[in-house]
Design a protein around this motif. Structure first.
Motif, short mmCIF file in Angstrom:
data_model
loop_
_atom_site.label_atom_id
_atom_site.label_comp_id
_atom_site.label_asym_id
_atom_site.label_seq_id
_atom_site.Cartn_x
_atom_site.Cartn_y
_atom_site.Cartn_z
N GLY B 92 16.47 53.96 12.61
CA GLY B 92 16.55 54.23 13.82
C GLY B 92 17.71 53.96 14.70
O GLY B 92 18.19 54.59 15.38
N PHE B 95 20.49 56.03 13.57
CA PHE B 95 20.21 57.33 14.24
C PHE B 95 21.05 57.17 15.77
O PHE B 95 21.66 58.00 16.07
N LEU B 99 24.19 59.10 17.18
CA LEU B 99 24.25 59.92 18.34
C LEU B 99 25.19 59.36 19.44
O LEU B 99 25.62 60.42 20.17
N ARG B 162 20.92 72.44 18.21
CA ARG B 162 19.75 73.07 17.37
C ARG B 162 19.23 71.72 16.37
O ARG B 162 17.84 71.84 16.18
N PRO B 163 20.17 71.28 15.74
CA PRO B 163 19.43 70.32 14.78
C PRO B 163 18.75 69.24 15.44
O PRO B 163 17.80 68.76 14.87
N LEU B 164 19.22 68.91 16.76
CA LEU B 164 18.16 68.00 17.64
C LEU B 164 16.52 68.62 17.68
O LEU B 164 15.72 67.98 17.53
N SER B 166 15.20 70.69 15.68
CA SER B 166 14.61 70.61 14.45
C SER B 166 14.07 69.20 14.11
O SER B 166 13.09 69.00 13.46
N ALA B 167 14.81 68.36 14.64
CA ALA B 167 14.69 66.93 14.18
C ALA B 167 13.28 66.48 14.90
O ALA B 167 12.60 65.55 14.22
N GLN B 171 6.82 66.04 16.41
CA GLN B 171 6.72 64.74 17.07
C GLN B 171 7.11 64.94 18.64
O GLN B 171 7.88 65.59 19.02
N PHE B 173 8.27 62.57 20.19
CA PHE B 173 9.52 61.92 20.85
C PHE B 173 10.20 61.74 19.53
O PHE B 173 9.77 61.84 18.23
N PHE B 174 11.60 61.51 19.50
CA PHE B 174 12.46 61.17 18.39
C PHE B 174 11.96 59.96 17.40
O PHE B 174 12.15 59.69 16.45
N GLY B 175 11.52 59.11 18.31
CA GLY B 175 10.62 57.89 17.80
C GLY B 175 9.29 58.09 17.21
O GLY B 175 8.59 57.18 16.99
N GLY B 176 8.88 59.26 17.22
CA GLY B 176 7.37 59.59 16.80
C GLY B 176 6.55 59.65 18.01
O GLY B 176 6.88 60.48 19.00
#
Lengths: 235, 235
Positions: B92, B95, B99, B162-164, B166-167, B171, B173-176
């Motif tokens: 993370g 990541f 970013l 767009r890849p964000l 999908s990411a 979830q 949040f990006f952190g789950g």
């Protein structure tokens, strides 16, 4: 690595070279988890008939007559079935999924354009026509026209990869002290470049360069056991 | 949030609006960890004299006469001093650092071009000249020429993000289940767009759109307490 009950279909060139970025992601993942398998090489034109038919891309991983295609689907299935840790937690999973999409356009596109001619040269005759026709249709240019200025394209690709170089931030792997799936995903991309053409795509990004050497050494030097384009053509 | 021993210098426009993407990353981080501080608004031309001088950018966070500038340095200092978990583990952290660099060019550049004129309009007179001169020099164009076709630029920015989308992969949040620093970093970027211009940059990426609403609700609706550009100009 020869469990006849688990079969991995992977793209194979005229000299037996394994060069698909997506397959390399899966191979590193399987090696990391100690999952053995039998490998089945297929040319571009064999994919449609592989694994009973119905698949368009490799890798295809088959076990007990269940076949899964698409490197991301395979990763999710396998990593979730084990302890999930190989993503490096939910944030690492987001990173990997981001990279899956972002690097398709940002890395694999440029690498394919750089190496289009050498990829074509290194296919079996039955696959050369397919590769040329499909890629020339996709790009609207001949393979020979795709990369008129390799140095400029390498420079631009280096710039695109610079945030990855920063992201390592002194860590040996994107996952920290040990690799996670994001490492294997990016390894697959760089291995694709290494195996399909003469260009050194990492020379402008020293942290990435050192990271790739570490990745080549993992799992009994699995990645290094595949000759680079340059090694293959010097033989 | 008024600890006079901890001072956060943040960019402030003519109506008191707080709009810096980098400052918002820090504000969300401090709120997450329950670290209180006194806020000190500064215009573009005040930064050089802020915090005793010597800094070129905000945020600047000062505590016990030690001042740290740069949102990434602040994040590293604070997150490492606490338990490190707010990066969401080493993957993370990679990541977030990725970013930090990638989104500077990929998101903040396009948002700045989209909103250059409205950002300029909303500064105090003393800061307008500085903003216009420095940005016109950087881009080699007048502010008014930077974005001749906002719809085309919004479409291109949507594609970049767009890849964000999908990411997130389902979830929250990006952190789950909970946000990590990568969430706050990206939140800062989108909040910058929300506070400086009329464009909805997320309309083509529905998962990101829902994620941003969740972020606006965090920490007592801290992000929402800052009026959007549209709200400010309707008042």
């Amino acid at each position: 690595m020869t469990n006849p009950n688990r079969l991995l279909y992977e793209l194979e060139g005229a000299q037996g070279q394994r060069f698909s970025p997506y397959v390399w992601r899966t191979k590193m993942l399987l090696a990391h988890l100690g999952i053995d398998y039998q490998s089945q090489g297929v040319g571009f034109t064999d994919i449609a008939q592989a694994a009973g038919g119905g698949f368009k891309t490799v890798p295809i991983l088959c076990e007990a007559e269940v076949c899964v295609s698409d490197s991301w689907a395979i990763a999710e299935t396998i990593i979730d079935k084990t302890d999930g840790a190989l993503f490096g937690g939910p944030a690492g999973r987001s990173f990997a999924r981001f990279l899956h999409d972002w690097s398709s356009l940002g890395m694999l596109g440029p690498i394919l354009r750089l190496n289009a001619v050498t990829i074509w040269q290194d296919q079996a005759p039955k696959d050369q026509d397919y590769f040329r026709t499909s890629r020339e249709k996709r790009f609207g240019k001949t393979l020979e026209e795709l990369c008129p200025d390799p140095l400029a394209d390498l420079k631009s690709l280096s710039r695109v990869m610079r945030p990855l170089d920063s992201a390592l931030g002194g860590q040996p792997f994107f996952g920290g002290q040990a690799p996670v799936y994001a490492d294997y995903l990016l390894f697959g991309n760089v291995q694709f470049a290494r195996c399909t053409g003469p260009h050194d795509i990492l020379s402008q990004n020293p942290s990435l360069e050192a990271w790739f050497e570490r990745c080549l050494n993992l799992h009994g030097q699995l990645g290094r056991s595949e000759p680079s384009y340059t090694e293959r053509h010097a033989q």
